[in-house]
Design a protein around this motif. Structure first.
Motif: not given
Length: 216
Positions: A57-76
């Protein structure tokens, strides 16, 4: 708010009710930035997922959700967007993503009758929406609204698929002509349809309608 935004705010509010009648959890937000805040600050804290993955999804990436989720602690986080691994590893990640607690993606189209319509090359996104991940979040821009299923299918085949083939630099006839040729190309991205009429179990799929034109 502009007249166009006001129009779509009213329209998406009506669509929201239709989708809720079909068992979806729904939200309407004014921008992809607001969508990211909703996912990161409300949906994820509420669901408390231990594992998260994504459908293309371009929307998931462009919204910043993807990058921010990757930085979450204690989440695989299972990264299905990484282009570097060999194909076997990419496929395995997509298989593993079907067992996550939360799957975040978009849709090729949605209808005024409360349906989500998708066409996949690999089929992982269609599979995840149907079954597997405990919860699914779908971020979708207003431009993907269609009056009915026939219009949604037409939108995907005649517009979204050719444009995405061009974006992905696929060697397909539609990437050259802009028209679907129902080809047999090895690079074909139109292999598996998914039409979600209702969310089951109720509330498993959370659709976030965004009052912006996003993605293809």
């Amino acid at each position: 708010m502009t007249p166009v935004q006001t129009f779509w705010d009213i329209k998406l509010g009506e669509i929201k009710e239709v989708f809720e009648d079909n068992g979806y959890e729904t939200s309407v937000v004014k921008s992809q930035k607001a969508a990211a805040s909703l996912v990161l600050d409300k949906i994820i804290p509420k669901l408390k997922p231990k594992s998260i993955s994504f459908g293309g999804s371009m929307t998931v990436v462009d919204s910043g959700v993807f990058d921010k989720v990757k930085k979450l602690q204690n989440v695989k986080v299972i990264d299905t967007y990484d282009v570097n691994p060999p194909m076997a590893e990419k496929i395995e990640r997509r298989r593993q993503s079907l067992l996550t607690d939360l799957y975040i993606t978009s849709a090729n189209a949605f209808t005024e009758e409360g349906e989500l319509v998708n066409l996949d090359g690999t089929g992982n996104r269609v599979a995840a929406m149907a079954f597997g991940p405990r919860n699914v979040v779908v971020l979708v821009g207003r431009n993907k609204l269609c009056p009915d299923l026939d219009a949604a299918v037409s939108r995907v085949k005649e517009y979204a698929a050719p444009v995405n083939a061009m974006r992905l630099k696929r060697k397909t006839p539609c990437a050259v002509t802009g028209k679907c040729q129902d080809c047999n190309s090895k690079d074909r991205i139109c292999n598996t349809w998914g039409i979600t009429e209702k969310s089951f179990p109720q509330g498993r799929i959370h659709v976030v309608f965004i009052n912006e034109d996003l993605g293809f």
